[in-house]
Scaffold this motif. Sequence first.
Motif, PDB file in Angstrom:
ATOM      1  N   HIS A  78       0.651  -1.239   0.017  1.00  0.00           N
ATOM      2  CA  HIS A  78      -0.017  -0.206   0.104  1.00  0.00           C
ATOM      3  C   HIS A  78       0.802   1.319   0.058  1.00  0.00           C
ATOM      4  O   HIS A  78       2.109   1.256  -0.210  1.00  0.00           O
ATOM      5  CB  HIS A  78      -1.113  -0.095   1.047  1.00  0.00           C
TER       6      HIS A  78
ATOM      7  N   ASP B 208       6.029   3.457   5.231  1.00  0.00           N
ATOM      8  CA  ASP B 208       6.609   2.378   5.925  1.00  0.00           C
ATOM      9  C   ASP B 208       6.615   0.959   5.138  1.00  0.00           C
ATOM     10  O   ASP B 208       6.833  -0.012   5.774  1.00  0.00           O
ATOM     11  CB  ASP B 208       6.016   2.414   7.338  1.00  0.00           C
ATOM     12  N   HIS B 209       5.979   1.134   4.052  1.00  0.00           N
ATOM     13  CA  HIS B 209       6.047   0.129   3.046  1.00  0.00           C
ATOM     14  C   HIS B 209       6.718  -0.024   1.907  1.00  0.00           C
ATOM     15  O   HIS B 209       6.575  -0.888   0.991  1.00  0.00           O
ATOM     16  CB  HIS B 209       4.340  -0.500   3.031  1.00  0.00           C
TER      17      HIS B 209
ATOM     18  N   GLU C 192      -1.917  -4.276   5.502  1.00  0.00           N
ATOM     19  CA  GLU C 192      -2.108  -3.621   6.926  1.00  0.00           C
ATOM     20  C   GLU C 192      -3.456  -3.614   7.167  1.00  0.00           C
ATOM     21  O   GLU C 192      -3.866  -3.003   8.089  1.00  0.00           O
ATOM     22  CB  GLU C 192      -1.382  -2.297   6.800  1.00  0.00           C
TER      23      GLU C 192
ATOM     24  N   HIS D 249       2.996  -5.493   9.849  1.00  0.00           N
ATOM     25  CA  HIS D 249       3.153  -5.255  11.312  1.00  0.00           C
ATOM     26  C   HIS D 249       2.931  -6.636  12.014  1.00  0.00           C
ATOM     27  O   HIS D 249       2.050  -7.406  11.670  1.00  0.00           O
ATOM     28  CB  HIS D 249       2.228  -3.956  11.900  1.00  0.00           C
TER      29      HIS D 249
ATOM     30  N   GLU E  53       2.444   4.660   8.576  1.00  0.00           N
ATOM     31  CA  GLU E  53       0.974   4.400   9.141  1.00  0.00           C
ATOM     32  C   GLU E  53       1.139   3.023   9.428  1.00  0.00           C
ATOM     33  O   GLU E  53       1.076   2.161   8.379  1.00  0.00           O
ATOM     34  CB  GLU E  53      -0.031   4.938   8.156  1.00  0.00           C
TER      35      GLU E  53
HETATM   36 ZN   LIG Z   1       2.395   0.494   8.089  1.00  0.00          ZN
END
Ligand SMILES: [Zn+2]
Length: 709
Positions: free
Chosen positions: A194, A198-199, A324, A369, A709
């Motif tokens: 996505h 952080d991806h 996520e 995560h 996120e």
């Molecule tokens: Zn994330």
Amino acid sequence: MPTRRQVMVSVPVTATAFALADHFLLDAAPARAQQIDPLQGHFHPKGKAASKFTLDVLKRAQATLPFADTKDFEEQKKGLIAPMKDQKIMADAGHVAWDMQRFQFLDAQDGFDSIHPSLLRQSKLNNNYGLYEVSPGIYQVRGLDLSDITFVRGKTGWIVFDPLVTAEVVRAAWALFQEHVGQGLPVSAVIYSHTHGDHWGGVRGIVDEADVRSGKVPVIAPVDFMDFTVSENVYAGNAMNRRLFFQYGLLLPADPHGYVGQGLGQAVSAGATGLIAPTRYVEKPIEEFAVDGVRMIFQNTPNTEAPREMNTYIPDMKALWMAENVIASLHNIYTLRGAPVRDPLSWSKYIGEALYRFGVDAEVMFASHHWPRWGNERIQEVLRAQRDLYAHMNNQVLHLANQGVTINEIHNVYEVPKGLQEKWFCRGYHGSPQHNSRGVIQRYLGFWDCNPATLIPLSPRDSAPLYVEMMGGTEKIMTRGRQLHDEGKYLLASEIMNKLVQAQPENQAAKDLLADIFEQLGYQQENPGLRNSFLAGAYELRTGIPQGETANSSSPDVIRAMSTELFLNFLGIRMDSRKAEGLRFTMNLITPDTGETFIVELENATLTNIKGFQASKPDLTLTVNRSDLELTMMGAKTLEAQIADGTAKVQGDPGLLKQLAGTMVDFDPRFEIMPGTKAQKPELSAYVESGILGHADPYEAVPRQTIAE
Ligand SMILES: [Zn+2]
């Protein structure tokens, strides 16, 4: 990481002196005779211990939450191949990009007076740090960033899911993986689940762009990925960056009285962010194709956790990747740093679809995560509960709203069903029932509670002086505020003390009492975003906002991901329209390398643009390649310089561009949130040197426009 004692010793002298002087003043005032002494060993010289009321809240949570259920700990540990040896990972720029040493205190004790036991439990779980087997052929490196990186064995190499936030930690993860499992095989494909930073931000740590361009390494992403990677964070980006100081507690040191993790993971890494554009998009709602010889079924889930996101099922491994969309927490419907409110009903429906398409067969489920779930029964339990969690939040909040409960009450009325409350993975370690329920009303009904008294309210600083006067003045409010504080009635205390602080931003005694109140509220929170926000408020009330040079670097990759239209729209936001009164022009903009044309007009103190049009009689025509314009978008080269060296060509009056430039404002993330916090002006450098800060330089640690996120 300095010990707490070292931090205390190294706290800036001015702050200590200030605290002592203030303490003397407080003692001298009869109304404040019950002033509680600062806690020895607290990272802040004005910091206090948890009160008996706070301890009661934490004890009740300890007694009522299902601590006997330790399944998460089994799942979190399962498959450990090797821990990461180095606690610190350095950034190429020389500072520390990642530091797990600072979270070791979490495992040193079973409980802390100042940490909610449920949050402590989650943070202990997030202390995993190493390489894990998910199932034969699927591996994860966890604990090197806010997110996890996953490696799936393909025919010729390793397929990478979600390469973390920064290149340095991705390189460390890849080295650890290769040392034990990788067999020296290369990366054969990259999948971005996505659009959140952080991806994908660490992709340059694991793949060479030339290999992507040549087609050797495909990069796969959900449809419209590039349109949404940065767009969510540009227009209000500076405000979001400032608000991250609260949600992510950027000024708080890792400490039992400060930062204790972020729920999704321990923190966000602080290395170099980059982005390589995808080469293959998953366009249909469900699409199946082989990636390096591995059959994969992709499920697009737009407008769920992110504007564009996708789950993936690997049928031959019976492995379900839930991106996520399903993690070990209630996620954010509303994000405290600020973002358009998400759609919980659509989120729930996509989980339901994943359950019936893949979940009935899957034997392992993993995500970007936290840790995996094994066995079909457990997978179905988690998917069903998560589906219901988001649907319930949508349905029951609207049920209550339809009976007149407003955005200002819903968080005190709405409750997650008991059965879901008892499931650890439905508890609020990212979203909270409180801020999410308000978010649902915001999504459907907006901010107004329909009481005319709140329709066009005075600004807090304009109404507060009347409250102070009517409440009988400063001393009376201080006395009552102190009393409510001493009775553990912190929300009532914050209500009246906030009025006093709004009316008297220079009243440090009032700010200190409000900080004490916020601090207790912070200690009581299960949700790290709420905890950090209260503790950050306390920190800034006590210390002020650190001043100093702010980093002004944007990743070139991220700028490249920004469309020219988005850039022009943002110029309209950067323009101070009060400086543009009376100015008027029509400009044609042409970017020959991308074949784009725009009309840009300044009129009525408003800058607008329209793509695909050219005016017949422009005041100015600017021709510049988009690739050159990017230097200006990054702030590296002014448009004037581009014109001067012939990179950009102008027909008409170039003076208009100068006029336009004169109306532009550079946003500064150091604006005041709590009154009277900017006036204190502590030097950022003093705090960096003292080690008191949570990050080497919080203004630099915030990845520009790549908010995780
Ligand atoms: Zn994330």
